[in-house]
Design a protein around this motif. Structure first.
Motif, PDB file in Angstrom:
ATOM      1  N   SER A   1     -71.249 -14.720  20.654  1.00 26.93           N
ATOM      2  CA  SER A   1     -72.031 -15.469  21.673  1.00 26.93           C
ATOM      3  C   SER A   1     -71.091 -16.280  22.499  1.00 26.93           C
ATOM      4  O   SER A   1     -70.186 -17.027  21.832  1.00 26.93           O
ATOM      5  N   GLU A   2     -71.449 -16.594  23.595  1.00 24.08           N
ATOM      6  CA  GLU A   2     -70.759 -17.398  24.386  1.00 24.08           C
ATOM      7  C   GLU A   2     -71.796 -18.339  25.378  1.00 24.08           C
ATOM      8  O   GLU A   2     -72.776 -17.762  25.759  1.00 24.08           O
ATOM      9  N   GLU A   3     -71.793 -19.572  24.862  1.00 31.64           N
ATOM     10  CA  GLU A   3     -72.590 -20.612  25.524  1.00 31.64           C
ATOM     11  C   GLU A   3     -72.897 -20.295  27.310  1.00 31.64           C
ATOM     12  O   GLU A   3     -71.912 -20.455  28.244  1.00 31.64           O
ATOM     13  N   GLY A   4     -74.165 -19.925  27.866  1.00 31.00           N
ATOM     14  CA  GLY A   4     -74.498 -19.744  29.039  1.00 31.00           C
ATOM     15  C   GLY A   4     -74.231 -18.497  29.572  1.00 31.00           C
ATOM     16  O   GLY A   4     -74.621 -17.960  30.660  1.00 31.00           O
ATOM     17  N   LYS A   5     -73.607 -17.689  28.548  1.00 30.94           N
ATOM     18  CA  LYS A   5     -73.386 -16.214  28.982  1.00 30.94           C
ATOM     19  C   LYS A   5     -74.380 -15.239  28.404  1.00 30.94           C
ATOM     20  O   LYS A   5     -74.787 -13.820  28.735  1.00 30.94           O
ATOM     21  N   GLY A   6     -74.811 -15.379  27.085  1.00 32.01           N
ATOM     22  CA  GLY A   6     -75.652 -14.667  26.330  1.00 32.01           C
ATOM     23  C   GLY A   6     -75.091 -14.337  24.824  1.00 32.01           C
ATOM     24  O   GLY A   6     -74.042 -14.883  24.523  1.00 32.01           O
ATOM     25  N   THR A   7     -75.846 -13.554  23.804  1.00 29.38           N
ATOM     26  CA  THR A   7     -75.489 -13.220  22.729  1.00 29.38           C
ATOM     27  C   THR A   7     -75.579 -11.860  22.403  1.00 29.38           C
ATOM     28  O   THR A   7     -76.519 -11.185  22.814  1.00 29.38           O
ATOM     29  N   ILE A   8     -74.874 -11.424  21.416  1.00 24.57           N
ATOM     30  CA  ILE A   8     -74.713 -10.021  21.126  1.00 24.57           C
ATOM     31  C   ILE A   8     -74.983 -10.009  19.411  1.00 24.57           C
ATOM     32  O   ILE A   8     -74.000 -10.540  18.737  1.00 24.57           O
ATOM     33  N   PHE A   9     -76.009  -9.616  18.853  1.00 20.01           N
ATOM     34  CA  PHE A   9     -76.344  -9.772  17.452  1.00 20.01           C
ATOM     35  C   PHE A   9     -75.964  -8.106  17.102  1.00 20.01           C
ATOM     36  O   PHE A   9     -76.494  -7.487  17.608  1.00 20.01           O
ATOM     37  N   SER A  10     -75.347  -7.901  15.945  1.00 19.61           N
ATOM     38  CA  SER A  10     -75.114  -6.828  15.477  1.00 19.61           C
ATOM     39  C   SER A  10     -75.423  -6.588  13.840  1.00 19.61           C
ATOM     40  O   SER A  10     -75.010  -7.570  13.198  1.00 19.61           O
ATOM     41  N   PHE A  11     -75.979  -5.399  13.342  1.00 19.79           N
ATOM     42  CA  PHE A  11     -75.901  -5.358  11.807  1.00 19.79           C
ATOM     43  C   PHE A  11     -75.539  -3.930  11.543  1.00 19.79           C
ATOM     44  O   PHE A  11     -75.844  -3.027  12.545  1.00 19.79           O
ATOM     45  N   SER A  12     -75.139  -3.737  10.513  1.00 20.46           N
ATOM     46  CA  SER A  12     -74.763  -2.076  10.393  1.00 20.46           C
ATOM     47  C   SER A  12     -75.764  -1.654   9.141  1.00 20.46           C
ATOM     48  O   SER A  12     -76.242  -2.463   8.413  1.00 20.46           O
ATOM     49  N   ILE A  13     -75.907  -0.419   9.149  1.00 19.42           N
ATOM     50  CA  ILE A  13     -76.657   0.664   8.215  1.00 19.42           C
ATOM     51  C   ILE A  13     -75.716   1.513   7.656  1.00 19.42           C
ATOM     52  O   ILE A  13     -75.135   2.236   8.337  1.00 19.42           O
TER      53      ILE A  13
END
Length: 665
Positions: A650-662
């Motif tokens: 995540s970068e403040e003011g630019k967005g977030t990427i959540f990732s998880f693995s299976i």
């Protein structure tokens, strides 16, 4: 004469000291055996194996055969009771047998034989199991140690019954009963009566079965064991029913029901009793009353997940409906009974094949055991031959041996006591550490709950106060605005409670994480559709990149919960006219699900804490939505339960990427 008297006194003292030392060794081995069975039942198999294998290698490195023998037995018991790797268990027990026989350690040999008994019991080869129990019993004749004698006699009683030697089985249980009566051990006495009653009932000797069940019932009432009391009453009722004494059968069933209705966690017991009462009514040709009891039994049997009990209930329901001439329902339950019977038969056949394979593998190694046994017998014969040539020389050596034996005995006892004390201290330390962690988790957990419940509940109280006290002075638009705020607070409270329920179920083990094959892409699309309305309220677009089907294997509901929580968070922290993208990336051994937004983002110090229960972090969304504080903790819990991992960029003011693995497999 004086010399002879001194010699006899020395021999007597040596004999007494030797017997006492052997008895102390046997008591220590029994304590170890009981503690091991309990530890194996409670601990994790992988941790146990890793710990014991390291210690075994250390024992080999320092050439301590006594420690190697014990650790080999411990690993064998772990493989028998936890991993079901019977070939490894056999190898470990054979090694322990080699060591115990080479040093002629009888007390250790008893527990090695018990290990072989458990091994062959696992594949239902009771004939071989009986041989090892009898060997252990023969060694134990030289010692006065009742707890182990009772344990072996109980196992022998069951084994004799399984191989059809009913007379020997009854004899063993009667010996146990006599000992329990003499020593006044009511629990053992009641169990012996119950075992004897069951054997006589199976042999259709109903009068003796009734006598023993009634004796057991009297004892269980005296020691206040209501579950056992109800079981005895049910068994007595069944015997009376088989003797066509319906009135007495019904009386016993009713008393048992009265006891069980006041006890917790008794679904299976109640279902058994309702089935028994139904059988009574069927004998009385009262199908209506039989069905009334079976309708109570069926859901209880289903809840208990006891397949045999469910099958019995189906059979009785089919019979009752047939008597009532409701042939449609009778056929339906008959088909359910047959379907379950086919399923259970298949399971039984599969288990039989596995047991046959295991039995074959064990029999392949049986020759090694026979060879060791032959060597032991030959060794005993050679020892007997040597004894014939020893006379006065032994007497001279005895004087020196007494001193050495005393020193050795004291050394062994001290070392064993130190070892047991060290193990006990380590166990207490581990338990204290675990309790401290649990207390810390509990404190943080209740802190989260109290904080997050207070917000929506205060809002609800304020809004309801406004509506009650100022309705006349509020305009329609103001009431609608209050209603919208009320709706937001209720939804937030519902989300908190839903996540709380899911988290608590996972912590208490009520969620069984069984892997099933499913389409990950389809799951993303389903959750997109589920939350699309919420996104449209903020004019946020949701895009699923690459919609080709991707098949994975995991626990479906928990993975869906993770996607739903992450997507809901993305909507919450994305401003109006924002974008959310979801996709799946295939890696070597896993699939990675990504959910990206162009929302508010977060600082690195916040991102490093959001998955931890020992920190509290909850931020308002772009439309002042409130977080539950548990959503991401639940996501981490569920992903790890499925063998994956979860992370965030995540970068403040630019967005977030959540990732998880299976994992793919």
């Amino acid at each position: 004469m004086l010399k002879k008297a001194i010699f006899l006194i020395i021999v007597f003292i040596t004999s007494v000291l030797s017997v006492e030392a052997q008895k102390a060794d046997l008591a220590a081995e029994w304590d170890w055996f009981e503690a091991l069975e309990k530890h194996i039942h409670e601990a994790n198999a992988e941790e146990l194996l890793e710990n014991k294998q390291e210690k075994l290698q250390s024992a080999k490195d320092i050439e301590r055969s006594d420690i190697e023998s014990r650790l080999s037995k411990e690993l064998a018991f772990i493989h028998i009771n936890k991993t079901n790797d019977l070939e490894k268990a056999m190898s470990m027990l054979i090694r322990a047998l080699e060591i115990d026989e080479s040093v002629d350690n009888e007390t250790a040999l008893i527990f090695t034989y018990l290990g072989f008994y458990q091994l062959f019991e696992q594949v239902e080869d009771y004939y071989y199991g009986k041989e090892f129990l009898e060997k252990a019993s023969n060694i134990l004749r030289n010692y006065d140690f009742p707890p182990l004698r009772l344990y072996i006699n109980q196992k022998l009683g069951l084994t004799y019954y399984f191989i059809g030697e009913t007379g020997k089985s009854i004899e063993q249980h009667q010996n146990i009963l006599e000992y329990a009566e003499a020593e006044r051990i009511p629990k053992i006495e009641a169990e012996a009566h119950t075992d004897l009653a069951t054997i006589y009932a199976n042999e259709n000797v109903y009068e003796k079965a009734l006598e023993h069940f009634k004796n057991a019932l009297t004892i269980y009432r005296r020691i206040k064991s209501p579950f056992k009391e109800a079981e005895c009453l049910n068994a007595i009722g069944d015997i009376y029913l088989m003797q066509n004494n319906q009135d007495k059968a019904y009386e016993n069933y009713l008393v048992a029901l009265d006891i069980l209705k006041n006890l917790p966690k008794n679904n299976a017991h109640l279902a058994v009793l309702y089935n028994s009462v139904a059988r009574y009514y069927l004998k009385e040709n009262n199908a209506e009353r039989a069905l009334a009891n079976l309708r109570l039994a069926n859901p209880l049997a289903q809840t208990s997940q006891n397949q045999g009990l469910i099958q019995e209930t189906y059979a009785l329901l089919s019979k009752a409906y047939k008597v009532e001439k409701n042939y449609k329902m009778a056929l339906e339950y008959s088909e359910l009974y047959k379907a379950l019977e086919d399923f259970l038969q298949k399971e039984k056949n599969d288990r039989s094949i596995l047991k046959m394979q295991s039995r074959y593998s064990l029999n392949q190694k049986q020759s090694l055991i026979d060879k060791l046994e032959l060597n032991r017998i030959q060794k005993e014969f050679e020892l007997e031959e040597e004894k014939r040539f020893k006379n006065f020389l032994i007497i001279m050596v005895v004087l020196i041996a007494i001193i050495l034996l005393l020193i050795l005995t004291l050394f062994i006892l001290q070392r064993k006591n130190n070892r047991r004390l060290k193990v006990a201290n380590l166990k207490v330390k581990a338990q204290n550490d675990e309790l401290e962690d649990l207390n810390a988790t509990k404190d943080k957990f209740f802190s989260i709950i109290s904080h997050d419940l207070k917000g929506p509940l205060n809002s609800l109280t304020s809004f309801s106060g406004l509506l009650m006290n100022h309705t006349s002075s509020l305009s329609t638009e103001e009431i609608q605005m209050l209603a919208k705020d009320l709706d937001k607070s209720l939804k937030n409270l519902f989300a908190l409670l839903e996540n709380l329920l899911q988290w608590s179920r996972s912590q208490t083990g009520n969620i069984e994480f069984t892997a099933e094959e499913f389409n990950v892409t389809e799951m993303l699309l389903e959750n997109k559709k589920l939350l699309e309305k919420q996104a449209q309220n903020k004019n946020i677009s949701i895009e699923v990149k690459n919609t080709k089907p991707i098949s994975a294997k995991a626990h479906i509901n928990s993975i869906s919960t993770v996607i739903r929580n992450l997507l809901s968070n993305a909507i919450k922290f994305t401003a109006e006219d924002g974008q959310i993208k979801m996709g799946i990336v295939e890696e070597k051994n896993r699939y990675v699900v990504k959910i990206a937004d162009n929302g508010v983002g977060m600082p690195k110090e916040v991102a490093s804490k959001i998955f931890r229960i020992d920190t509290k972090h909850s931020t308002q969304g772009t439309a002042k939505e409130k977080g539950t504080g548990l959503g991401l903790i639940l996501c981490k819990e569920f992903v790890e339960k499925n063998g994956g991992e979860i992370w965030v960029k995540s970068e403040e003011g630019k967005g977030t990427i959540f990732s998880f693995s299976i994992p793919k497999n």
